[in-house]
Scaffold this active site. Sequence first.
Site, PDB file in Angstrom:
ATOM      1  N   HIS A 134       0.838  -1.201   0.000  1.00  0.00           N
ATOM      2  CA  HIS A 134       0.000   0.000   0.000  1.00  0.00           C
ATOM      3  C   HIS A 134       0.876   1.255   0.000  1.00  0.00           C
ATOM      4  O   HIS A 134       0.643   2.188  -0.777  1.00  0.00           O
ATOM      5  CB  HIS A 134      -0.909  -0.025   1.233  1.00  0.00           C
ATOM      6  CG  HIS A 134      -1.696   1.223   1.455  1.00  0.00           C
ATOM      7  ND1 HIS A 134      -3.011   1.351   1.077  1.00  0.00           N
ATOM      8  CD2 HIS A 134      -1.354   2.411   2.038  1.00  0.00           C
ATOM      9  CE1 HIS A 134      -3.450   2.553   1.409  1.00  0.00           C
ATOM     10  NE2 HIS A 134      -2.457   3.219   1.993  1.00  0.00           N
ATOM     11  N   GLU A 135       1.902   1.275   0.856  1.00  0.00           N
ATOM     12  CA  GLU A 135       2.767   2.457   0.947  1.00  0.00           C
ATOM     13  C   GLU A 135       3.638   2.607  -0.296  1.00  0.00           C
ATOM     14  O   GLU A 135       3.844   3.728  -0.789  1.00  0.00           O
ATOM     15  CB  GLU A 135       3.639   2.369   2.202  1.00  0.00           C
ATOM     16  CG  GLU A 135       2.859   2.296   3.501  1.00  0.00           C
ATOM     17  CD  GLU A 135       1.850   3.424   3.665  1.00  0.00           C
ATOM     18  OE1 GLU A 135       2.054   4.510   3.080  1.00  0.00           O
ATOM     19  OE2 GLU A 135       0.847   3.221   4.374  1.00  0.00           O
ATOM     20  N   HIS A 145       1.602   4.205  -2.918  1.00  0.00           N
ATOM     21  CA  HIS A 145       1.538   5.655  -2.742  1.00  0.00           C
ATOM     22  C   HIS A 145       2.726   6.334  -3.426  1.00  0.00           C
ATOM     23  O   HIS A 145       2.562   7.340  -4.131  1.00  0.00           O
ATOM     24  CB  HIS A 145       1.547   6.013  -1.249  1.00  0.00           C
ATOM     25  CG  HIS A 145       0.194   6.066  -0.623  1.00  0.00           C
ATOM     26  ND1 HIS A 145      -0.870   6.755  -1.173  1.00  0.00           N
ATOM     27  CD2 HIS A 145      -0.274   5.531   0.543  1.00  0.00           C
ATOM     28  CE1 HIS A 145      -1.922   6.635  -0.387  1.00  0.00           C
ATOM     29  NE2 HIS A 145      -1.597   5.894   0.652  1.00  0.00           N
ATOM     30  N   GLU A 151      -6.428   6.854  -1.277  1.00  0.00           N
ATOM     31  CA  GLU A 151      -6.341   5.679  -0.413  1.00  0.00           C
ATOM     32  C   GLU A 151      -6.921   4.451  -1.108  1.00  0.00           C
ATOM     33  O   GLU A 151      -6.381   3.351  -0.993  1.00  0.00           O
ATOM     34  CB  GLU A 151      -7.055   5.931   0.912  1.00  0.00           C
ATOM     35  CG  GLU A 151      -6.330   6.877   1.845  1.00  0.00           C
ATOM     36  CD  GLU A 151      -4.931   6.401   2.187  1.00  0.00           C
ATOM     37  OE1 GLU A 151      -4.756   5.198   2.475  1.00  0.00           O
ATOM     38  OE2 GLU A 151      -4.005   7.231   2.152  1.00  0.00           O
TER      39      GLU A 151
END
Length: 293
Positions: free
Chosen positions: A145-146, A149, A222
């Site tokens: 997930h990071e 980003h 997100e």
Amino acid sequence: MQRILLFVGTNLAVLVVLGIVMNLLEPWLVAQGINVNHAATLLFALIFGMGGAVISLLMSKRIALMGTRAQIIEQPSNQTERWLVDTVRRQAAESGIGMPDVAIYDAPEPNAFATGASRNNALVAVSTGLLRGMRPNEVEAVLGHEVAHVANGDMITLTLLQGVLNTFVLLLSRVLGQIIDRAVFRSDRGYGPGYFISVIVLQIVLGILASMIVMAFSRWREFRADAGGARLAGRANMIAALKRLGASSQPAQLPESVEAFGIRGRVGQGMRRLLMSHPPLEERIRALAEGAR
């Protein structure tokens, strides 16, 4: 609610301070016989509106490290640190970005964040609470997930969006302030007391609207990062990680400077949602499940 008011208040305070500086400069220039037209006002707004955003972006890694006291893993000292670095390296290669710095910060709540000035100069950090409370497959999904980003350029886009909106607020409040000062307060030069009052009020109102736009983008990214984490670590693992985060009784307590970049953040319903940086975890899980179908 207190944290929401603090976030909005901080942004408004910055705009008001920048506005006061511009308010002092513009009449002085007029008094010196320098014609301050809309083009010059736009230039001022760009300098003050974008300048702070660019500086915060360039200093984002240092600010994040100082705010969380995170320690970058220079040389892995144990198996967990080695696994973290290897996992981020693999995910970064799959995403086509440079290897981010990997850090751990001491906090009881499960959380993680990513920040940095570019896709090839980023930081991915996880809390000790996340490492203690999650299974390896779930931690892998959080790392994905990071990394997503970073690969999506979310830090840059969010910061520049804030800068553009700050510029818009500073410019529009001054243009409307001159109009109001001349039409309502009958000022010949457009820089009477009505101008200063109007500009401050307009900056507050437009600043709140700008914050709503920034937070709407923050919530949307997100969902996109969740999808990226599912691609890098598996959809089932990403859903399991979000469920684990939802089951935690520890509140998300990242410093305000990096709170919007955490995998957990402020959520809310109704009008409060307009100023929230993250959508509810239930909605994020549902979006992943529907995407699988």
